[in-house]
Write a protein that holds these residues in place. Structure first.
Motif, PDB file in Angstrom:
ATOM      1  N   UNK A 101       0.839  -1.199   0.000  1.00  0.00           N
ATOM      2  CA  UNK A 101       0.000   0.000   0.000  1.00  0.00           C
ATOM      3  C   UNK A 101       0.877   1.253   0.000  1.00  0.00           C
ATOM      4  N   UNK A 102       0.484   2.230  -0.788  1.00  0.00           N
ATOM      5  CA  UNK A 102       1.172   3.529  -0.856  1.00  0.00           C
ATOM      6  C   UNK A 102       2.636   3.434  -1.290  1.00  0.00           C
ATOM      7  N   UNK A 103       2.961   2.434  -2.075  1.00  0.00           N
ATOM      8  CA  UNK A 103       4.342   2.286  -2.532  1.00  0.00           C
ATOM      9  C   UNK A 103       4.662   3.209  -3.707  1.00  0.00           C
ATOM     10  N   UNK A 104       3.638   3.667  -4.421  1.00  0.00           N
ATOM     11  CA  UNK A 104       3.872   4.485  -5.608  1.00  0.00           C
ATOM     12  C   UNK A 104       2.956   5.701  -5.621  1.00  0.00           C
ATOM     13  N   UNK A 105       3.423   6.722  -6.326  1.00  0.00           N
ATOM     14  CA  UNK A 105       2.620   7.933  -6.527  1.00  0.00           C
ATOM     15  C   UNK A 105       2.894   8.454  -7.925  1.00  0.00           C
ATOM     16  N   UNK A 106       1.953   9.258  -8.406  1.00  0.00           N
ATOM     17  CA  UNK A 106       2.059   9.785  -9.754  1.00  0.00           C
ATOM     18  C   UNK A 106       1.540  11.215  -9.763  1.00  0.00           C
ATOM     19  N   UNK A 121     -10.382   7.804  -9.896  1.00  0.00           N
ATOM     20  CA  UNK A 121     -10.916   6.531  -9.404  1.00  0.00           C
ATOM     21  C   UNK A 121     -10.131   5.345  -9.966  1.00  0.00           C
ATOM     22  N   UNK A 122      -9.779   5.412 -11.246  1.00  0.00           N
ATOM     23  CA  UNK A 122      -9.022   4.318 -11.868  1.00  0.00           C
ATOM     24  C   UNK A 122      -7.640   4.191 -11.223  1.00  0.00           C
ATOM     25  N   UNK A 123      -7.011   5.312 -10.968  1.00  0.00           N
ATOM     26  CA  UNK A 123      -5.678   5.302 -10.348  1.00  0.00           C
ATOM     27  C   UNK A 123      -5.762   4.747  -8.919  1.00  0.00           C
ATOM     28  N   UNK A 124      -6.772   5.197  -8.194  1.00  0.00           N
ATOM     29  CA  UNK A 124      -6.976   4.714  -6.828  1.00  0.00           C
ATOM     30  C   UNK A 124      -7.230   3.208  -6.811  1.00  0.00           C
ATOM     31  N   UNK A 125      -8.021   2.717  -7.758  1.00  0.00           N
ATOM     32  CA  UNK A 125      -8.317   1.282  -7.846  1.00  0.00           C
ATOM     33  C   UNK A 125      -7.051   0.468  -8.092  1.00  0.00           C
ATOM     34  N   UNK A 126      -6.072   1.079  -8.769  1.00  0.00           N
ATOM     35  CA  UNK A 126      -4.796   0.404  -9.030  1.00  0.00           C
ATOM     36  C   UNK A 126      -3.821   0.534  -7.870  1.00  0.00           C
ATOM     37  N   UNK A 127      -4.208   1.270  -6.818  1.00  0.00           N
ATOM     38  CA  UNK A 127      -3.355   1.412  -5.645  1.00  0.00           C
ATOM     39  C   UNK A 127      -2.305   2.505  -5.757  1.00  0.00           C
ATOM     40  N   UNK A 128      -2.400   3.346  -6.764  1.00  0.00           N
ATOM     41  CA  UNK A 128      -1.430   4.425  -6.969  1.00  0.00           C
ATOM     42  C   UNK A 128      -1.971   5.703  -6.335  1.00  0.00           C
ATOM     43  N   UNK A 129      -1.144   6.399  -5.581  1.00  0.00           N
ATOM     44  CA  UNK A 129      -1.521   7.685  -4.995  1.00  0.00           C
ATOM     45  C   UNK A 129      -1.405   8.743  -6.086  1.00  0.00           C
ATOM     46  N   UNK A 130      -2.544   9.308  -6.506  1.00  0.00           N
ATOM     47  CA  UNK A 130      -2.564  10.316  -7.571  1.00  0.00           C
ATOM     48  C   UNK A 130      -2.441  11.709  -6.964  1.00  0.00           C
ATOM     49  N   UNK A 131      -1.489  12.466  -7.485  1.00  0.00           N
ATOM     50  CA  UNK A 131      -1.256  13.840  -7.039  1.00  0.00           C
ATOM     51  C   UNK A 131      -1.428  14.760  -8.237  1.00  0.00           C
ATOM     52  N   UNK A 132      -2.654  14.893  -8.700  1.00  0.00           N
ATOM     53  CA  UNK A 132      -2.917  15.631  -9.925  1.00  0.00           C
ATOM     54  C   UNK A 132      -3.093  17.121  -9.668  1.00  0.00           C
ATOM     55  N   UNK A 133      -2.499  17.916 -10.549  1.00  0.00           N
ATOM     56  CA  UNK A 133      -2.813  19.332 -10.647  1.00  0.00           C
ATOM     57  C   UNK A 133      -4.052  19.409 -11.519  1.00  0.00           C
ATOM     58  N   UNK A 134      -5.074  20.164 -11.091  1.00  0.00           N
ATOM     59  CA  UNK A 134      -6.305  20.261 -11.875  1.00  0.00           C
ATOM     60  C   UNK A 134      -6.380  21.600 -12.588  1.00  0.00           C
ATOM     61  N   UNK A 135      -6.571  21.530 -13.892  1.00  0.00           N
ATOM     62  CA  UNK A 135      -6.725  22.699 -14.748  1.00  0.00           C
ATOM     63  C   UNK A 135      -8.225  22.884 -14.982  1.00  0.00           C
TER      64      UNK A 135
END
Length: 167
Positions: A101-106, A121-135
């Motif tokens: 858990x929480x081994x990767x982020x993007x 949601x797709x990123x979360x389902x894959x276990x990746x912590x998403x750190x998106x900038x929103x435009x």
């Protein structure tokens, strides 16, 4: 030898101990940065490729005549939404391999829209912590993925994926 002195005794006394696995348990973070895309993927017939003048096994940037394709795919009953883009795919594979858990982020830029929410949601389902900038002014980048037999045809709108800023 000295580099392994920091490994806790409980790990080094484990029967499955190896320097590599212990090293991975100490360094638990992998961060990727790239152009995030939401794959809108579905199995389709050859007629859809022909309708949009797409070739099997090909990848192109979407032009004006391709824009209706994205909505058409979303209406199909077999549509799948997948976090994609080269770097994000690599991070998803790393997360799958690490099984921690929480081994990767993007990080990357997405739009503040429905497709952006689907991508989160797709990123979360894959276990990746998403750190998106929103435009707020540009839609989320999408990739229409048309699957015909064993071939894929990719048609991409980069949109917000190109808009990451450091502020």
């Amino acid at each position: 030898r000295t580099c392994w002195r920091s490994i806790p005794d409980r790990v080094s006394s484990s029967p499955s101990f190896s320097p590599f696995s212990s090293f991975l348990s100490i360094i638990m973070a992998l961060l990727g940065m790239g152009n995030p895309l939401l794959d809108i993927s579905a199995e389709v017939g050859q007629d859809m490729l022909e309708k949009y003048k797409l070739l099997p096994g090909n990848a192109i940037l979407a032009e004006k005549e391709h824009q209706p394709l994205f909505e058409e795919l979303q209406k199909l009953p077999n549509v799948q939404y997948i976090a994609s883009g080269a770097t994000q795919n690599s991070i998803r594979v790393a997360q799958w391999m690490l099984q921690e858990a929480n081994a990767t982020a993007y990080m990357g830029c997405i739009g503040s829209d429905e497709n952006g929410n689907k991508l989160k949601k797709a990123c979360e389902a894959d276990g990746v912590k998403a750190l998106y900038l929103e435009d707020k002014s540009t839609p989320t980048g999408t990739c229409a993925t048309l699957i015909v037999g064993i071939e894929r045809s990719l048609c991409t709108n980069l949109d917000a994926a190109n808009n990451y800023k450091v502020d």
